[in-house]
Scaffold this motif. Structure first.
Motif, PDB file in Angstrom:
ATOM      1  N   ASP A   1       0.822  -1.214   0.000  1.00  0.00           N
ATOM      2  CA  ASP A   1       0.000   0.000   0.000  1.00  0.00           C
ATOM      3  C   ASP A   1       0.853   1.260   0.000  1.00  0.00           C
ATOM      4  O   ASP A   1       0.390   2.328  -0.396  1.00  0.00           O
ATOM      5  CB  ASP A   1      -0.907   0.018   1.240  1.00  0.00           C
ATOM      6  N   ILE A   2       2.098   1.146   0.463  1.00  0.00           N
ATOM      7  CA  ILE A   2       2.990   2.298   0.564  1.00  0.00           C
ATOM      8  C   ILE A   2       4.432   1.796   0.592  1.00  0.00           C
ATOM      9  O   ILE A   2       4.705   0.690   1.069  1.00  0.00           O
ATOM     10  CB  ILE A   2       2.680   3.135   1.835  1.00  0.00           C
ATOM     11  N   VAL A   3       5.324   2.605   0.043  1.00  0.00           N
ATOM     12  CA  VAL A   3       6.754   2.339   0.119  1.00  0.00           C
ATOM     13  C   VAL A   3       7.379   3.341   1.077  1.00  0.00           C
ATOM     14  O   VAL A   3       7.152   4.545   0.959  1.00  0.00           O
ATOM     15  CB  VAL A   3       7.422   2.451  -1.269  1.00  0.00           C
ATOM     16  N   LEU A   4       8.154   2.842   2.020  1.00  0.00           N
ATOM     17  CA  LEU A   4       8.917   3.699   2.930  1.00  0.00           C
ATOM     18  C   LEU A   4      10.393   3.499   2.633  1.00  0.00           C
ATOM     19  O   LEU A   4      10.925   2.404   2.802  1.00  0.00           O
ATOM     20  CB  LEU A   4       8.631   3.349   4.391  1.00  0.00           C
TER      21      LEU A   4
ATOM     22  N   GLY B   1      -3.329  -1.126   9.199  1.00  0.00           N
ATOM     23  CA  GLY B   1      -3.895  -2.126   8.312  1.00  0.00           C
ATOM     24  C   GLY B   1      -3.233  -2.231   6.955  1.00  0.00           C
ATOM     25  O   GLY B   1      -3.738  -2.927   6.077  1.00  0.00           O
ATOM     26  N   LYS B   2      -2.104  -1.559   6.769  1.00  0.00           N
ATOM     27  CA  LYS B   2      -1.472  -1.506   5.453  1.00  0.00           C
ATOM     28  C   LYS B   2      -0.304  -2.476   5.326  1.00  0.00           C
ATOM     29  O   LYS B   2       0.318  -2.862   6.312  1.00  0.00           O
ATOM     30  CB  LYS B   2      -0.997  -0.081   5.156  1.00  0.00           C
ATOM     31  N   THR B   3      -0.012  -2.835   4.084  1.00  0.00           N
ATOM     32  CA  THR B   3       1.205  -3.571   3.759  1.00  0.00           C
ATOM     33  C   THR B   3       2.264  -2.554   3.377  1.00  0.00           C
ATOM     34  O   THR B   3       2.075  -1.764   2.453  1.00  0.00           O
ATOM     35  CB  THR B   3       0.974  -4.550   2.597  1.00  0.00           C
ATOM     36  N   VAL B   4       3.362  -2.570   4.102  1.00  0.00           N
ATOM     37  CA  VAL B   4       4.408  -1.563   3.963  1.00  0.00           C
ATOM     38  C   VAL B   4       5.654  -2.218   3.374  1.00  0.00           C
ATOM     39  O   VAL B   4       6.133  -3.237   3.894  1.00  0.00           O
ATOM     40  CB  VAL B   4       4.755  -0.945   5.334  1.00  0.00           C
ATOM     41  N   ALA B   5       6.173  -1.641   2.293  1.00  0.00           N
ATOM     42  CA  ALA B   5       7.445  -2.088   1.727  1.00  0.00           C
ATOM     43  C   ALA B   5       8.537  -1.126   2.174  1.00  0.00           C
ATOM     44  O   ALA B   5       8.480   0.067   1.873  1.00  0.00           O
ATOM     45  CB  ALA B   5       7.373  -2.139   0.208  1.00  0.00           C
ATOM     46  N   VAL B   6       9.507  -1.627   2.910  1.00  0.00           N
ATOM     47  CA  VAL B   6      10.636  -0.834   3.387  1.00  0.00           C
ATOM     48  C   VAL B   6      11.794  -1.036   2.423  1.00  0.00           C
ATOM     49  O   VAL B   6      12.213  -2.174   2.189  1.00  0.00           O
ATOM     50  CB  VAL B   6      11.042  -1.251   4.815  1.00  0.00           C
TER      51      VAL B   6
ATOM     52  N   ALA C   1       6.071  -1.296  15.961  1.00  0.00           N
ATOM     53  CA  ALA C   1       5.207  -0.702  16.983  1.00  0.00           C
ATOM     54  C   ALA C   1       3.982  -0.011  16.380  1.00  0.00           C
ATOM     55  O   ALA C   1       3.161   0.536  17.113  1.00  0.00           O
ATOM     56  CB  ALA C   1       6.010   0.296  17.816  1.00  0.00           C
ATOM     57  N   THR C   2       3.873  -0.005  15.059  1.00  0.00           N
ATOM     58  CA  THR C   2       2.710   0.594  14.406  1.00  0.00           C
ATOM     59  C   THR C   2       1.628  -0.456  14.203  1.00  0.00           C
ATOM     60  O   THR C   2       1.800  -1.627  14.534  1.00  0.00           O
ATOM     61  CB  THR C   2       3.100   1.195  13.038  1.00  0.00           C
ATOM     62  N   ASP C   3       0.530  -0.022  13.599  1.00  0.00           N
ATOM     63  CA  ASP C   3      -0.577  -0.936  13.307  1.00  0.00           C
ATOM     64  C   ASP C   3      -0.534  -1.453  11.874  1.00  0.00           C
ATOM     65  O   ASP C   3      -1.564  -1.872  11.333  1.00  0.00           O
ATOM     66  CB  ASP C   3      -1.919  -0.238  13.563  1.00  0.00           C
ATOM     67  N   ALA C   4       0.653  -1.392  11.258  1.00  0.00           N
ATOM     68  CA  ALA C   4       0.785  -1.957   9.911  1.00  0.00           C
ATOM     69  C   ALA C   4       0.443  -3.440   9.945  1.00  0.00           C
ATOM     70  O   ALA C   4       0.818  -4.160  10.873  1.00  0.00           O
ATOM     71  CB  ALA C   4       2.203  -1.751   9.392  1.00  0.00           C
ATOM     72  N   GLU C   5      -0.269  -3.893   8.915  1.00  0.00           N
ATOM     73  CA  GLU C   5      -0.671  -5.299   8.882  1.00  0.00           C
ATOM     74  C   GLU C   5       0.470  -6.204   8.456  1.00  0.00           C
ATOM     75  O   GLU C   5       0.608  -7.324   8.930  1.00  0.00           O
ATOM     76  CB  GLU C   5      -1.845  -5.469   7.914  1.00  0.00           C
ATOM     77  N   ARG C   6       1.325  -5.697   7.544  1.00  0.00           N
ATOM     78  CA  ARG C   6       2.374  -6.535   6.968  1.00  0.00           C
ATOM     79  C   ARG C   6       3.565  -5.657   6.605  1.00  0.00           C
ATOM     80  O   ARG C   6       3.400  -4.573   6.043  1.00  0.00           O
ATOM     81  CB  ARG C   6       1.833  -7.247   5.727  1.00  0.00           C
ATOM     82  N   ILE C   7       4.768  -6.114   6.938  1.00  0.00           N
ATOM     83  CA  ILE C   7       5.981  -5.362   6.631  1.00  0.00           C
ATOM     84  C   ILE C   7       6.878  -6.234   5.763  1.00  0.00           C
ATOM     85  O   ILE C   7       7.219  -7.359   6.124  1.00  0.00           O
ATOM     86  CB  ILE C   7       6.720  -4.944   7.913  1.00  0.00           C
ATOM     87  N   VAL C   8       7.251  -5.690   4.605  1.00  0.00           N
ATOM     88  CA  VAL C   8       8.107  -6.392   3.659  1.00  0.00           C
ATOM     89  C   VAL C   8       9.378  -5.561   3.472  1.00  0.00           C
ATOM     90  O   VAL C   8       9.310  -4.376   3.159  1.00  0.00           O
ATOM     91  CB  VAL C   8       7.401  -6.573   2.301  1.00  0.00           C
ATOM     92  N   LEU C   9      10.519  -6.176   3.665  1.00  0.00           N
ATOM     93  CA  LEU C   9      11.790  -5.519   3.410  1.00  0.00           C
ATOM     94  C   LEU C   9      12.216  -5.818   1.981  1.00  0.00           C
ATOM     95  O   LEU C   9      12.266  -6.986   1.580  1.00  0.00           O
ATOM     96  CB  LEU C   9      12.857  -6.011   4.391  1.00  0.00           C
TER      97      LEU C   9
END
Length: 214
Positions: free
Chosen positions: A29-32, A126-131, A151-159
């Protein structure tokens, strides 16, 4: 996952990384991106996925008398990663670490505010975050960034990174839901080895990659 050739530059790496994420059906949903070098990569990834680009910021905590050796890192919200191996070897006291943690956390906060130029932090609920970064060596700053995101409410974290040593990538898999890394060479020697062009990225140049989002 392997990549057959060196990356032309960070944009090329980001385009190939974005393609790999699509192939893996990573519905981000977003790229960080991690400034500074991660932003040109992150811009290409965000464009490939059709999602917004923002930042996640951390600052390395250097050893006494050897600032290039990371004894830890701290993110803009104060989330910290400690290099326990450095502490086990001795020569680092807790008072020094906490003092440097506070100083580097403030630097990370100021950097995040400067890069966002008045924009609020993105809501990750609730978002899927791409780091994304331009590569990983020791992984000190990315570990602090991941601690912050945990520590956030992100649903999924992808590196998602173009290159990193296999041992570090394996360790980072424990901190995220998924890792996409194009190259994990056993003989590493530094991120820049895998790019034809790996120039320093200035703050001004890095911030320019954030201005293309509406």
């Amino acid at each position: 996952m392997t990549s057959p050739r060196r990356f032309d530059d960070r944009t090329d790496a980001g385009e190939r990384l974005g393609e790999a994420l699509r192939d893996r059906d990573v519905d981000a949903d977003i790229v960080l991106a991690i400034p500074r070098g991660g932003l040109p990569v992150g811009r290409a990834v965000a464009d490939a996925l059709g999602v917004p680009l923002d930042i996640v910021v951390a600052s390395k905590i250097g050893a006494p008398g050897n600032p290039e050796y990371a004894i830890g890192a701290v993110a803009a919200d104060g989330a910290v990663w400690r290099n326990e191996r450095a502490f086990e070897r001795g020569g680092v006291d807790e008072e020094y670490f906490q003092r440097e943690r506070e100083r580097e956390a403030e630097k990370a906060r100021q950097k995040a505010e400067r890069y966002r130029s008045g924009r609020s932090e993105p809501d990750l609920s609730g978002k899927t975050v791409a780091v994304v970064d331009d590569g990983i060596a020791t992984g000190s700053t990315v570990r602090a960034c991941l601690a912050m995101l945990a520590a956030t409410d992100a649903e999924r974290i992808v590196l998602a990174v173009p290159v990193g040593p296999p041992e570090t990538i394996a360790e980072l898999r424990e901190a995220v839901d998924d890792v996409v890394c194009l190259r994990t060479p056993s003989s590493f020697g530094g991120v820049g080895r895998f790019y034809d062009r790996f120039d320093q990225v200035s703050d001004a140049d890095a911030m320019s990659y954030l201005k293309t989002d509406p």
